[in-house]
Design an enzyme around this catalytic site. Structure first.
Site, mmCIF file in Angstrom:
data_model
loop_
_atom_site.group_PDB
_atom_site.id
_atom_site.type_symbol
_atom_site.label_atom_id
_atom_site.label_comp_id
_atom_site.label_asym_id
_atom_site.label_seq_id
_atom_site.Cartn_x
_atom_site.Cartn_y
_atom_site.Cartn_z
ATOM 1 N N HIS A 180 1.862 1.860 -3.581
ATOM 2 C CA HIS A 180 1.395 2.666 -4.126
ATOM 3 C C HIS A 180 1.665 4.422 -3.860
ATOM 4 C CE1 HIS A 180 -2.235 -0.086 -3.247
ATOM 5 N NE2 HIS A 180 -1.561 -0.798 -3.940
ATOM 6 N N ASP A 193 1.062 -1.028 -0.026
ATOM 7 C CA ASP A 193 -0.395 -0.298 -0.103
ATOM 8 C C ASP A 193 0.449 1.440 0.108
ATOM 9 O OD1 ASP A 193 -2.275 1.573 0.846
ATOM 10 O OD2 ASP A 193 -3.310 -0.059 0.666
#
Length: 413
Positions: free
Chosen positions: A259, A236
């Site tokens: 991310h 993430d």
């Protein structure tokens, strides 16, 4: 073994900590943590092995750590808890204050978070209401997330059950986390909430690129937080900065996989506070699915402002969507697409950002029809699409600002 002179030992520790807890906060001002008075001899040992912990990876060492914390917290001056070499299995560890002392946890061994979710009420290691706190060493906090990731349903539902975060600082002032590794968290690796004057330096955070919600470091409702020299690769955001954050500095971080470095998501909950004064400098992002991102929910429930951001000296290496402002964020279509937004984005500078993009869109500024982004600047931005089947481009909607020293295909402002 010769007997230990406790008074001499505590004096040496206190002197070392006086240097350790002298830090520079995010605003650039020096602060020195008070020593907490004259050191006293704790009521019991501070080495967890002396309290019954076994580094065999199987024996539950939770109580030994909690006893060491109580002994340190009840004493005065500076106290150092020792986690020596070994693999220590634990359940939930609540390290609660206020304490009479300043506390260092020296982590040379590895703590393993049990895969039995019934052992946790919320998080794994949670430090609460403590002033003057540090964790340092070369050990690892291993969340053993692979044992439970399949139980994560947060990609499907707003109201999912949150799995335990690895290390949480709640209402902590004057803290340092240095040198340690955080591995395979069940959820976030580190969550800094409602804290002041926190330094996270030279930590390594690692989880597979497809592990769910394993953010590296999340900051929310906190002031004067510096993250420097970290190496972060997760499933993430490497770093996520949430509502209520002010004076946040991210320096010299290596990010990827993951991310990217994100502000938000903003507007998901009622009564969110503004995000202000964020600087991300001299960082490298490699192979991430996003780069530098500001995101807010299209069906936002609150009206925070996101303002005074500087991104400077950033290297992109095969990054998808390297620069993004998205006021229409709606993950997995679990929100209402209204085209409106309540989150105002302004005064954002991207300066000296260069490298390669894995997508034709190197710059994506997708702002709301009803609340355009204001004061956005692209300065000396040089990002090139690294494949031959398309051209580098910028997509800009509802945004006001300017481009300086930017190639024509990216100069959308």
């Amino acid at each position: 073994m010769a007997p230990i002179n406790n008074n001499v030992a505590m004096t040496v520790v206190a002197a070392a900590v006086a240097l350790l807890l002298l830090a520079t906060n995010a605003a650039g001002a020096a602060y020195a943590a008070p020593a907490g008075g004259a050191p006293s001899v704790p009521a019991g040992p501070l080495d967890i092995v002396q309290l019954g912990a076994k580094g065999d990876g199987k024996t539950d060492s939770t109580q030994a750590i909690l006893k060491a914390w109580k002994n340190a917290c009840d004493a005065t001056g500076t106290q150092k808890i020792v986690i020596p070499a070994g693999n220590f299995l634990t359940g939930a560890i609540g390290l609660k204050g206020p304490c009479k002392s300043s506390i260092i946890i020296r982590l040379d061994g590895n703590l393993l978070g049990t895969g039995d979710l019934s052992a946790y009420k919320t998080n794994w290691i949670e430090v609460q209401n403590v002033d003057n706190f540090a964790i340092n060493g070369h050990g690892t906090l291993d969340g053993q997330g692979a044992l439970v990731w399949k139980q994560n349903q947060c990609q499907k539902s707003y109201n999912c059950k949150i799995l335990p975060n690895t290390l949480v600082l709640d209402f902590v002032k004057n803290a340092q986390i240095r040198g340690i590794t955080l591995l395979n968290s069940k959820f976030f690796h580190m969550n800094i909430f409602s804290c002041e004057n926190v330094v996270v330096d030279k930590v390594t955070i690692t989880a597979p690129g497809d592990s769910p919600n394993t953010d590296g470091i999340h900051v929310g409702d906190s002031t004067n937080v510096t993250i420097s020299g970290a190496t972060i690769g997760t499933g993430d955001d490497c770093i996520s900065i949430g509502p209520g954050s002010r004076a946040i500095r991210v320096q010299g971080v290596k990010c990827g996989p993951g991310h990217g470095i994100s502000v938000g998501s903003l507007g998901r909950y009622k009564d969110e506070k503004d995000v202000e004064d964020v600087k991300v400098t001299d960082c490298t992002l490699a192979g991430t699915s996003n780069g530098l991102r500001i995101k807010s929910y299209e069906d936002s429930k609150s009206s925070p402002k996101a303002t005074k951001f500087l991104y400077e000296g950033i290297t992109m290496d095969n990054v998808s969507y390297p620069i993004i402002i998205d006021q229409k964020y709606c993950p997995n279509n679990i929100c209402v697409k209204s085209g409106a937004s309540k989150v105002a984005v302004s005064d954002v500078i991207f300066r000296n950002v260069h490298g390669t993009s894995n997508t034709p869109e190197a710059v994506t500024l997708n702002c709301a029809n009803n609340l355009p982004c204001q004061g956005v600047q692209l300065v000396n931005v040089d990002i090139k699409y690294n494949k031959s089947n398309n051209k580098t481009m910028a997509v800009c909607k509802n945004v006001a600002g300017k481009s300086i020293g930017v190639a024509k295909e990216l100069a959308c402002l």
